[in-house]
Design a protein around this motif. Structure first.
Motif, PDB file in Angstrom:
ATOM      1  N   ARG A 170      -4.406   9.048  10.423  1.00 37.78           N
ATOM      2  CA  ARG A 170      -5.608   8.213  10.438  1.00 37.78           C
ATOM      3  C   ARG A 170      -5.451   7.081  11.448  1.00 37.78           C
ATOM      4  O   ARG A 170      -4.431   6.397  11.472  1.00 37.78           O
ATOM      5  N   GLY A 171      -6.470   6.931  12.286  1.00 37.36           N
ATOM      6  CA  GLY A 171      -6.462   5.874  13.284  1.00 37.36           C
ATOM      7  C   GLY A 171      -5.752   6.210  14.572  1.00 37.36           C
ATOM      8  O   GLY A 171      -5.732   5.401  15.506  1.00 37.36           O
ATOM      9  N   ARG A 172      -5.210   7.425  14.689  1.00 39.18           N
ATOM     10  CA  ARG A 172      -4.408   7.726  15.868  1.00 39.18           C
ATOM     11  C   ARG A 172      -5.245   8.017  17.111  1.00 39.18           C
ATOM     12  O   ARG A 172      -4.707   8.123  18.213  1.00 39.18           O
ATOM     13  N   VAL A 173      -6.582   8.108  16.938  1.00 40.13           N
ATOM     14  CA  VAL A 173      -7.428   8.212  18.132  1.00 40.13           C
ATOM     15  C   VAL A 173      -7.278   6.959  19.004  1.00 40.13           C
ATOM     16  O   VAL A 173      -7.550   6.990  20.198  1.00 40.13           O
ATOM     17  N   GLU A 177      -5.490  14.729  15.995  1.00 40.27           N
ATOM     18  CA  GLU A 177      -6.003  15.127  14.680  1.00 40.27           C
ATOM     19  C   GLU A 177      -6.091  13.876  13.807  1.00 40.27           C
ATOM     20  O   GLU A 177      -5.135  13.484  13.151  1.00 40.27           O
ATOM     21  N   ASP A 178      -7.262  13.244  13.811  1.00 41.18           N
ATOM     22  CA  ASP A 178      -7.482  11.994  13.082  1.00 41.18           C
ATOM     23  C   ASP A 178      -8.435  12.261  11.919  1.00 41.18           C
ATOM     24  O   ASP A 178      -9.639  12.431  12.128  1.00 41.18           O
ATOM     25  N   PRO A 179      -7.941  12.329  10.675  1.00 39.45           N
ATOM     26  CA  PRO A 179      -8.817  12.654   9.542  1.00 39.45           C
ATOM     27  C   PRO A 179     -10.018  11.721   9.412  1.00 39.45           C
ATOM     28  O   PRO A 179     -11.072  12.135   8.913  1.00 39.45           O
ATOM     29  N   PRO A 239     -14.672   4.693  18.087  1.00 42.28           N
ATOM     30  CA  PRO A 239     -13.213   4.803  18.167  1.00 42.28           C
ATOM     31  C   PRO A 239     -12.718   5.553  19.403  1.00 42.28           C
ATOM     32  O   PRO A 239     -11.668   5.216  19.954  1.00 42.28           O
ATOM     33  N   VAL A 240     -13.479   6.578  19.851  1.00 46.91           N
ATOM     34  CA  VAL A 240     -13.065   7.314  21.045  1.00 46.91           C
ATOM     35  C   VAL A 240     -13.133   6.409  22.271  1.00 46.91           C
ATOM     36  O   VAL A 240     -12.203   6.371  23.092  1.00 46.91           O
ATOM     37  N   ALA A 271       2.341  14.447   4.976  1.00 50.01           N
ATOM     38  CA  ALA A 271       2.772  13.144   5.483  1.00 50.01           C
ATOM     39  C   ALA A 271       1.570  12.376   6.022  1.00 50.01           C
ATOM     40  O   ALA A 271       0.570  12.958   6.439  1.00 50.01           O
ATOM     41  N   ASP A 272       1.670  11.050   6.011  1.00 51.62           N
ATOM     42  CA  ASP A 272       0.576  10.222   6.527  1.00 51.62           C
ATOM     43  C   ASP A 272       0.410  10.379   8.031  1.00 51.62           C
ATOM     44  O   ASP A 272      -0.702  10.259   8.566  1.00 51.62           O
TER      45      ASP A 272
END
Length: 397
Positions: free
Chosen positions: A21-24, A191-193, A56-57, A5-6
């Motif tokens: 992706r982008g969840r940071v 967990e951000d790829p 991003p962090v 899943a995305d």
């Protein structure tokens, strides 16, 4: 083959795990919802200087960023953790955010316990010098909450464990490293790829076998269950599909590798391969994943030569055809599949190629392996003597 899943999230042993992706970008809001106001970022110097990660962090933390301590290293020394605790207090931070590889995540967790324990690095070192051990009872004080943001594939993110080197082997009365280890479950795992993609291929590939081997070992470990069989084998499927494509196949390979790593960590039961990998990485400045890469095929061969090791379930996870093959043929095919994944990563394949590793040290390394506590979870019926371990190391040499 099934595609991940995305985005998804779940709770694991008290940790909120979020993937996507982008969840940071959610980091600050998630910490705020947990009542956290100021967070100290703990990382190594390379990550600290990598704007593709730190940008991003910082944006994700926003006003909750209290400072950055960027001095962690693979040595995981008690001195570094003590310095990080001082930085935590100086920043008046009420949370720790570990960013980067397994060493940084381990230090972030362990420094929380060290701060609550109250003993100084000097006091812990004195205890280690006295009898070669360090008692690590549950800390009296409250633990500082820890969030982790992994950028490598060590599989150290869902763990509550870790260790700090109090005495290196050359200063130890036992001739082996003396470590301190507490259990500190992270409050949040991000967990951000996209962040994994910021890690150069060498360190990313070098970390991968550490996590990959968690899937192998959980399948044949003592005390497994249908649940761990399912997560470990499905995780291996994703890793077999994703790891060989890390160097050039784009985001799909990275996404699959990250999802695979999450799955193989679920109630993982490390044992024989990790005993060898940790014996090497604690004795030498060798990335633990690289030590695992060298040792995995040889250790797996030893396991399957002595016990069944649930080889047909391993074959299922590794996408190896087992139907119509003898047990010996299945074992050969399983070892070959692991070797193929390892070789696709472009990492060292012989002990002699690891910097500083001496053939004269194989016996003391074997002694460390045979006495390692993780062997309690070894496959039923398998024993590992010093002579067994030394023979495996010789084959890997």
């Amino acid at each position: 083959m099934f595609q991940p899943a995305d985005t998804f999230e779940f709770e694991y042993l008290g940790s909120d795990v979020i993937y996507g992706r982008g969840r940071v970008a959610e980091l600050g809001d998630r910490l705020g919802a947990a009542g956290i106001d100021r967070a100290l970022v703990v990382c190594g110097s390379n990550v600290g200087a990598n704007e593709a990660v730190m940008g991003p962090v910082r944006e994700g933390l926003g006003d909750r960023l209290a400072g950055v301590f960027d001095e962690t290293s693979s040595a995981k020394s008690i001195e570094t953790a003590a310095d990080a605790v001082e930085a935590l207090h100086a920043a008046d931070a009420d949370a720790i955010v570990g960013v980067g590889g397994g060493s940084s995540l381990n230090v972030a967790r362990q420094m929380s316990a060290l701060a609550a324990d109250g003993r100084s690095a000097d006091e812990l070192r004195a205890a280690a010098e006295a009898d070669g051990t360090v008692a690590t009872p549950d800390p009296d004080g409250p633990l500082t909450p820890v969030a982790v943001v992994p950028t490598t594939l060590t599989g150290a993110d869902l763990s509550a464990g870790g260790s700090l080197v109090v005495l290196p082997r050359e200063a130890s009365p036992t001739g082996q490293p003396v470590v301190a280890s507490w259990s500190v479950p992270p409050t949040l795992v991000v967990e951000d790829p996209a962040l994994f993609e910021t890690t150069p291929h060498g360190p990313l590939a070098g970390s991968a076998m550490n996590g990959f081997n968690k899937g192998l070992e959980t399948v044949y470990a003592a005390g497994g269950s249908p649940v761990t069989d399912a997560t470990a084998t499905h995780g291996l499927r994703h890793l077999v599909a994703g790891l060989p494509g890390l160097d050039g196949e784009g985001p799909t390979a990275v996404d699959r590798a990250v999802v695979g790593m999450i799955l193989v960590q679920y109630e993982s039961r490390i044992n024989v391969i990790h005993a060898f990998g940790q014996a090497l990485s604690r004795r030498y400045p060798v990335q633990q994943g690289v030590a695992h890469a060298v040792m995995a095929p040889h250790v797996l061969r030893f396991v399957l030569d002595n016990v069944d090791g649930r080889r047909r379930l391993l074959a299922e996870g590794l996408d190896v055809e087992a139907e119509g093959r003898t047990d010996e043929e299945v074992a050969d095919a399983v070892v070959a599949a692991v070797r193929e994944v390892r070789d696709s990563l472009g990492v060292p394949t012989r002990l002699r190629d690891l910097g500083g590793v001496s053939h004269d040290d194989l016996r003391p390394i074997a002694e460390y392996v045979a006495d390692h506590g993780v062997l309690a979870a070894a496959p039923p019926g398998l024993t590992v003597t010093v002579e067994d371990a030394e023979a495996v190391l010789e084959r890997a040499w």
